[in-house]
Motif scaffolding. Structure first.
Motif, mmCIF file in Angstrom:
data_model
loop_
_atom_site.group_PDB
_atom_site.id
_atom_site.type_symbol
_atom_site.label_atom_id
_atom_site.label_comp_id
_atom_site.label_asym_id
_atom_site.label_seq_id
_atom_site.Cartn_x
_atom_site.Cartn_y
_atom_site.Cartn_z
ATOM 1 N N THR A 77 0.391 -16.126 -44.575
ATOM 2 C CA THR A 77 -0.296 -15.433 -45.652
ATOM 3 C C THR A 77 0.712 -14.594 -46.423
ATOM 4 N N ARG A 78 0.364 -14.257 -47.653
ATOM 5 C CA ARG A 78 1.242 -13.375 -48.431
ATOM 6 C C ARG A 78 1.238 -11.985 -47.804
ATOM 7 N N TYR A 79 2.354 -11.302 -47.948
ATOM 8 C CA TYR A 79 2.420 -9.913 -47.497
ATOM 9 C C TYR A 79 1.472 -9.080 -48.347
ATOM 10 N N PRO A 80 0.925 -7.989 -47.769
ATOM 11 C CA PRO A 80 0.082 -7.099 -48.575
ATOM 12 C C PRO A 80 0.870 -6.526 -49.764
ATOM 13 N N ALA A 81 0.179 -6.324 -50.871
ATOM 14 C CA ALA A 81 0.808 -5.786 -52.088
ATOM 15 C C ALA A 81 1.531 -4.477 -51.781
ATOM 16 N N GLY A 82 2.733 -4.354 -52.299
ATOM 17 C CA GLY A 82 3.526 -3.134 -52.113
ATOM 18 C C GLY A 82 4.245 -3.065 -50.784
ATOM 19 N N LYS A 83 4.051 -4.062 -49.920
ATOM 20 C CA LYS A 83 4.688 -4.054 -48.598
ATOM 21 C C LYS A 83 5.477 -5.349 -48.366
ATOM 22 N N VAL A 84 6.036 -5.865 -49.440
ATOM 23 C CA VAL A 84 6.765 -7.135 -49.383
ATOM 24 C C VAL A 84 8.252 -6.863 -49.160
ATOM 25 N N PRO A 85 8.847 -7.438 -48.112
ATOM 26 C CA PRO A 85 10.299 -7.270 -47.933
ATOM 27 C C PRO A 85 11.059 -8.044 -48.998
ATOM 28 N N LYS A 86 12.096 -7.435 -49.522
ATOM 29 C CA LYS A 86 12.916 -8.073 -50.565
ATOM 30 C C LYS A 86 14.285 -8.490 -50.026
ATOM 31 N N GLN A 87 14.879 -7.610 -49.184
ATOM 32 C CA GLN A 87 16.209 -7.859 -48.645
ATOM 33 C C GLN A 87 16.207 -7.646 -47.136
ATOM 34 N N VAL A 88 17.104 -8.354 -46.449
ATOM 35 C CA VAL A 88 17.222 -8.223 -45.006
ATOM 36 C C VAL A 88 17.522 -6.768 -44.656
ATOM 37 N N ASP A 89 16.796 -6.252 -43.694
ATOM 38 C CA ASP A 89 16.922 -4.881 -43.183
ATOM 39 C C ASP A 89 16.436 -3.807 -44.145
ATOM 40 N N ASP A 90 15.707 -4.172 -45.202
ATOM 41 C CA ASP A 90 15.129 -3.121 -46.043
ATOM 42 C C ASP A 90 13.919 -2.515 -45.323
ATOM 43 N N LYS A 91 13.304 -1.513 -45.918
ATOM 44 C CA LYS A 91 12.201 -0.774 -45.302
ATOM 45 C C LYS A 91 11.095 -1.699 -44.790
ATOM 46 N N TRP A 92 10.672 -2.636 -45.626
ATOM 47 C CA TRP A 92 9.552 -3.500 -45.240
ATOM 48 C C TRP A 92 9.970 -4.616 -44.290
ATOM 49 N N ASP A 93 11.174 -5.077 -44.347
ATOM 50 C CA ASP A 93 11.651 -6.070 -43.382
ATOM 51 C C ASP A 93 11.634 -5.468 -41.982
ATOM 52 N N VAL A 94 12.093 -4.246 -41.856
ATOM 53 C CA VAL A 94 12.095 -3.557 -40.557
ATOM 54 C C VAL A 94 10.655 -3.300 -40.095
ATOM 55 N N TYR A 95 9.800 -2.862 -40.998
ATOM 56 C CA TYR A 95 8.396 -2.574 -40.662
ATOM 57 C C TYR A 95 7.696 -3.801 -40.081
ATOM 58 N N TRP A 96 7.873 -4.950 -40.720
ATOM 59 C CA TRP A 96 7.151 -6.161 -40.306
ATOM 60 C C TRP A 96 7.691 -6.775 -39.020
ATOM 61 N N ARG A 97 8.740 -6.221 -38.468
ATOM 62 C CA ARG A 97 9.218 -6.678 -37.154
ATOM 63 C C ARG A 97 8.303 -6.184 -36.036
ATOM 64 N N THR A 98 7.562 -5.117 -36.299
ATOM 65 C CA THR A 98 6.671 -4.548 -35.282
ATOM 66 C C THR A 98 5.210 -4.578 -35.705
ATOM 67 N N HIS A 99 4.919 -5.167 -36.846
ATOM 68 C CA HIS A 99 3.542 -5.263 -37.346
ATOM 69 C C HIS A 99 3.278 -6.683 -37.836
ATOM 70 N N THR A 100 2.009 -7.016 -37.945
ATOM 71 C CA THR A 100 1.606 -8.302 -38.489
ATOM 72 C C THR A 100 0.213 -8.144 -39.081
ATOM 73 N N VAL A 101 -0.382 -9.242 -39.485
ATOM 74 C CA VAL A 101 -1.773 -9.211 -39.965
ATOM 75 C C VAL A 101 -2.590 -10.176 -39.109
ATOM 76 N N ASP A 102 -3.871 -9.826 -38.920
ATOM 77 C CA ASP A 102 -4.747 -10.738 -38.193
ATOM 78 C C ASP A 102 -5.379 -11.726 -39.167
ATOM 79 N N LYS A 103 -6.289 -12.575 -38.678
ATOM 80 C CA LYS A 103 -6.870 -13.623 -39.529
ATOM 81 C C LYS A 103 -7.702 -13.063 -40.672
ATOM 82 N N ASP A 104 -8.105 -11.790 -40.574
ATOM 83 C CA ASP A 104 -8.879 -11.140 -41.636
ATOM 84 C C ASP A 104 -7.986 -10.395 -42.630
ATOM 85 N N GLY A 105 -6.673 -10.359 -42.378
ATOM 86 C CA GLY A 105 -5.737 -9.675 -43.267
ATOM 87 C C GLY A 105 -5.526 -8.214 -42.927
#
Length: 114
Positions: A77-105
């Protein structure tokens, strides 16, 4: 007076000495940069290539890149708006290493690895 004049080095010798000092300084700077790991010059790798966007694996921390004209394949699925990683090790890339989305988003903690 004559004795002091004979002890002077010729101009060519003075230039050679300066060149050695400059060369030694340049070699020292290059070696210091290589040894300290400062040779990356601030380069950051993009998450996806030009014309692509990143998508998150539902229920996991994996990701994939899709062409801008395509929808994510099943299981992504697409990342939630405003929480899309752009570059390796940026704020959102690091965040999504410990978070995910369930089937409901809904954003949830990522499952623990074995």
């Amino acid at each position: 007076m004559y004795a002091s004049w004979t002890n002077r080095r010729p101009a060519s010798a003075r230039r050679t000495g300066r060149l050695r000092v400059v060369a030694a300084a340049l070699v020292s700077v290059a070696a210091a940069g290589a040894l300290t790991g400062c040779a990356d010059f601030g380069y950051q790798e993009d998450i996806c290539g030009h014309g692509e966007y990143p998508a998150l694996a539902v229920g996991g921390t994996g990701s994939a890149c899709f062409k801008n004209s395509e929808k994510p394949s099943a299981g992504y699925t697409r990342y939630p708006a405003g929480k899309v990683p752009k570059q390796v090790d940026d704020k959102w890339d690091v965040y999504w290493r410990t978070h995910t989305v369930d089937k409901d988003g809904t954003i949830i903690p990522a499952p623990k690895e074995n």
